[in-house]
Scaffold this motif. Sequence first.
Motif, PDB file in Angstrom:
ATOM      1  N   UNK A  94      -4.185   2.144   8.044  1.00 30.59           N
ATOM      2  CA  UNK A  94      -3.482   0.928   8.448  1.00 30.59           C
ATOM      3  C   UNK A  94      -4.269   0.143   9.491  1.00 30.59           C
ATOM      4  N   UNK A  95      -5.187   0.798  10.190  1.00 30.23           N
ATOM      5  CA  UNK A  95      -6.035   0.070  11.146  1.00 30.23           C
ATOM      6  C   UNK A  95      -6.917  -0.944  10.427  1.00 30.23           C
ATOM      7  N   UNK A  96      -7.323  -0.640   9.207  1.00 31.88           N
ATOM      8  CA  UNK A  96      -8.114  -1.590   8.423  1.00 31.88           C
ATOM      9  C   UNK A  96      -7.267  -2.806   8.046  1.00 31.88           C
ATOM     10  N   UNK A 142       4.563   2.702   9.632  1.00 32.63           N
ATOM     11  CA  UNK A 142       3.782   3.908   9.336  1.00 32.63           C
ATOM     12  C   UNK A 142       4.486   5.156   9.856  1.00 32.63           C
ATOM     13  N   UNK A 143       5.024   5.094  11.069  1.00 31.81           N
ATOM     14  CA  UNK A 143       5.661   6.287  11.638  1.00 31.81           C
ATOM     15  C   UNK A 143       6.954   6.629  10.918  1.00 31.81           C
ATOM     16  N   UNK A 144       7.655   5.619  10.406  1.00 35.81           N
ATOM     17  CA  UNK A 144       8.963   5.872   9.800  1.00 35.81           C
ATOM     18  C   UNK A 144       8.918   6.075   8.292  1.00 35.81           C
ATOM     19  N   UNK A 145       7.959   5.449   7.629  1.00 36.14           N
ATOM     20  CA  UNK A 145       8.014   5.414   6.168  1.00 36.14           C
ATOM     21  C   UNK A 145       6.784   5.937   5.444  1.00 36.14           C
ATOM     22  N   UNK A 146       5.679   6.226   6.133  1.00 34.89           N
ATOM     23  CA  UNK A 146       4.441   6.516   5.398  1.00 34.89           C
ATOM     24  C   UNK A 146       4.281   7.975   4.977  1.00 34.89           C
ATOM     25  N   UNK A 147       5.060   8.887   5.587  1.00 35.33           N
ATOM     26  CA  UNK A 147       4.903  10.322   5.300  1.00 35.33           C
ATOM     27  C   UNK A 147       3.455  10.771   5.497  1.00 35.33           C
ATOM     28  N   UNK A 148       2.836  10.263   6.548  1.00 36.90           N
ATOM     29  CA  UNK A 148       1.476  10.679   6.885  1.00 36.90           C
ATOM     30  C   UNK A 148       0.375   9.906   6.203  1.00 36.90           C
ATOM     31  N   UNK A 149       0.729   8.969   5.334  1.00 37.89           N
ATOM     32  CA  UNK A 149      -0.295   8.164   4.666  1.00 37.89           C
ATOM     33  C   UNK A 149      -0.784   7.045   5.585  1.00 37.89           C
ATOM     34  N   UNK A 204       0.832  -1.209   0.000  1.00 37.44           N
ATOM     35  CA  UNK A 204       0.000   0.000   0.000  1.00 37.44           C
ATOM     36  C   UNK A 204       0.861   1.252   0.000  1.00 37.44           C
ATOM     37  N   UNK A 205       1.967   1.204   0.718  1.00 35.64           N
ATOM     38  CA  UNK A 205       2.841   2.370   0.831  1.00 35.64           C
ATOM     39  C   UNK A 205       3.877   2.454  -0.289  1.00 35.64           C
ATOM     40  N   UNK A 206       3.975   1.403  -1.095  1.00 30.29           N
ATOM     41  CA  UNK A 206       4.948   1.412  -2.185  1.00 30.29           C
ATOM     42  C   UNK A 206       6.386   1.362  -1.711  1.00 30.29           C
ATOM     43  N   UNK A 207       6.616   0.672  -0.593  1.00 29.40           N
ATOM     44  CA  UNK A 207       7.954   0.577  -0.015  1.00 29.40           C
ATOM     45  C   UNK A 207       8.636  -0.693  -0.513  1.00 29.40           C
ATOM     46  N   UNK A 208       9.882  -0.567  -0.932  1.00 30.51           N
ATOM     47  CA  UNK A 208      10.635  -1.746  -1.339  1.00 30.51           C
ATOM     48  C   UNK A 208      10.963  -2.597  -0.121  1.00 30.51           C
ATOM     49  N   UNK A 209      10.921  -3.904  -0.303  1.00 31.85           N
ATOM     50  CA  UNK A 209      11.210  -4.810   0.801  1.00 31.85           C
ATOM     51  C   UNK A 209      11.646  -6.156   0.244  1.00 31.85           C
ATOM     52  N   UNK A 210      12.264  -6.932   1.108  1.00 30.57           N
ATOM     53  CA  UNK A 210      12.638  -8.300   0.768  1.00 30.57           C
ATOM     54  C   UNK A 210      11.823  -9.261   1.625  1.00 30.57           C
ATOM     55  N   UNK A 211      11.654 -10.472   1.137  1.00 30.59           N
ATOM     56  CA  UNK A 211      10.949 -11.505   1.892  1.00 30.59           C
ATOM     57  C   UNK A 211      11.896 -12.670   2.133  1.00 30.59           C
TER      58      UNK A 211
END
Length: 212
Positions: free
Chosen positions: A157-159, A74-81, A21-28
């Motif tokens: 993010x609560x949803x 959310x606090x570190x990467x969402x920029x308020x989204x 949802x946030x479009x953040x790159x990540x590894x699994x």
Amino acid sequence: MIVVHHLNNSRSQRVLWLLEELGIEYEIKFYERDQKTMLAPASLREVHPLGKSPVITDAEETIAESGAIIEYIVSRYSNGRLIPPSDTPERLRYTYWLHYAEGSAMPPLVMNLVFNLFDTGGSVNEGFIAPQIKLHFDYIEGELCKSTWFVGEEFTAADIQMSFPLEIVTMQAELISSRPKIKQFIERIHARPAYERALERGGKYDFANSIQ
């Protein structure tokens, strides 16, 4: 880069969804449950002492617990989204649902699974667990009658956090058929492109095996 230590059929699916949802790159890093016990492999304890999922690593940080992970991302990467502004009624509702999902909604569902697995439910299920499940999901249904999403008309993010217990009840036809707002909520989240992308990356999961 965030690494999601992803156990199949687990709550960590929500973390993948949030990141999409946030479009953040990540590894699994994938882990598989033991086919007999359905427990996580011992290798997951090398990441966190409890050996549970979800858990993420981000540089030197290791974060476990769904709510804590969501708050961190959310606090570190969402920029308020995906989070309401501070000092608003919506922010208070957001915080409530973020913690209600695991603190109140999930315990009776977990108890129901455990008692059914060991075939010892009987009077405990009928006298305590089933009424608790009904109480909580009647409450959730009523809250979703008030707004499209848990915090209001905006998806947050609560949803994502609340999705897991609600998806669990889809296994019980009598619970979902009598609660149209919950059913509609589940249909809405399943239609989100980010939700679909998370399933593509993490793999579809079986709700019946995803509570432990």
